[in-house]
Design a protein around this motif. Structure first.
Motif: not given
Length: 193
Positions: A123-125, A131-134, A188-190
C-alpha cells in the motif's frame, strides 16, 4: 520479517500489534524532530487510528526494515507523508528487480519478487527522484546500499529502471536493466496518511 508472499494480508493488526507499532513510530518521531519540526505526534496518531489500512502499510514498512517516519504535512489536503528512513535500503526489500515484467523476463536466477509488486501489496509507492533528494536533506541515507526509485515510462519502456544512492556527499541517480537485482539494492517507499 515478512516474506514476499505474505505482504499485507488484508487482516487487521491485533490491538497489541497496533499499540506496539504506534509506540515505535512515536519514539522515532520524537527522536528525529528535524524531520518534522512543526508537527505534533498526537495529530499524526489521530489520523493513523482512523485508518486501519494505513496502519497495516506502516506495519509492513516497519517489518521489512524501513523505519518509517513523518517527513512532511500538507495543510491543503490535511495529509502527513511518511518515508522509509532506515539508514540503508530496507533489508526486507532487497535483492528484487524493478517490476513484474522484468521478473518474468529473467530466464535464470530469478529473484523472489519485484519492487513495484511489493510496494503495491504494502500500500505504498516507490520514492520519486525528487522525494529521494528531499529525503537526503534530512540525513545521509544509502551510503552503502542503493534504492530503486519510480522510473518514468519512457525509460521503463526501453527496458531500463532508475535507482539512487548517496556517495561523496551527493545523491547519484543511475540506470540499470529493470531485470537486474543486487543484494545491496532495495527500495524506499512513501505513504500519505
Amino acid at each position: 520479517m515478512t516474506k514476499n508472499s505474505e505482504i499485507n494480508g488484508k487482516k487487521d493488526l491485533s490491538l497489541e500489534q497496533k499499540e506496539e507499532l504506534l509506540n515505535v513510530l512515536q519514539a522515532r518521531f520524537e527522536k528525529n524532530r528535524n524531520r518534522h519540526k512543526e508537527l505534533e505526534w498526537a495529530k499524526v496518531q489521530e489520523k493513523l487510528e482512523a485508518n486501519a489500512e494505513k496502519i497495516r502499510s506502516l506495519h509492513e514498512m516497519e517489518q521489512t526494515g524501513g523505519e518509517p517516519d513523518v517527513v512532511g504535512y500538507d495543510k491543503e489536503t490535511d495529509t502527513y507523508t511518511f518515508y522509509d528512513c532506515a539508514v540503508e535500503s530496507p533489508k526486507g526489500r532487497r535483492s528484487v528487480c524493478y517490476d513484474r515484467e522484468a521478473l518474468e523476463s529473467r530466464k535464470k536466477h530469478k529473484p523472489e519478487n519485484n519492487a513495484i509488486d511489493m510496494a503495491t501489496a504494502m500500500g505504498i509507492e516507490l520514492l520519486t527522484e525528487d522525494q529521494y533528494r528531499a529525503l537526503q536533506k534530512l540525513g545521509d541515507f544509502d551510503r552503502k546500499t542503493s534504492s530503486w526509485i519510480a522510473t518514468p515510462p519512457d525509460i521503463r519502456n526501453l527496458g531500463g529502471a532508475l535507482f539512487c544512492d548517496f556517495r561523496f556527499g551527493h545523491v547519484f541517480v543511475y540506470h540499470n536493466g529493470a531485470s537486474s537485482y543486487y543484494s545491496s539494492r532495495g527500495f524506499r517507499g512513501s505513504l500519505q496518511v
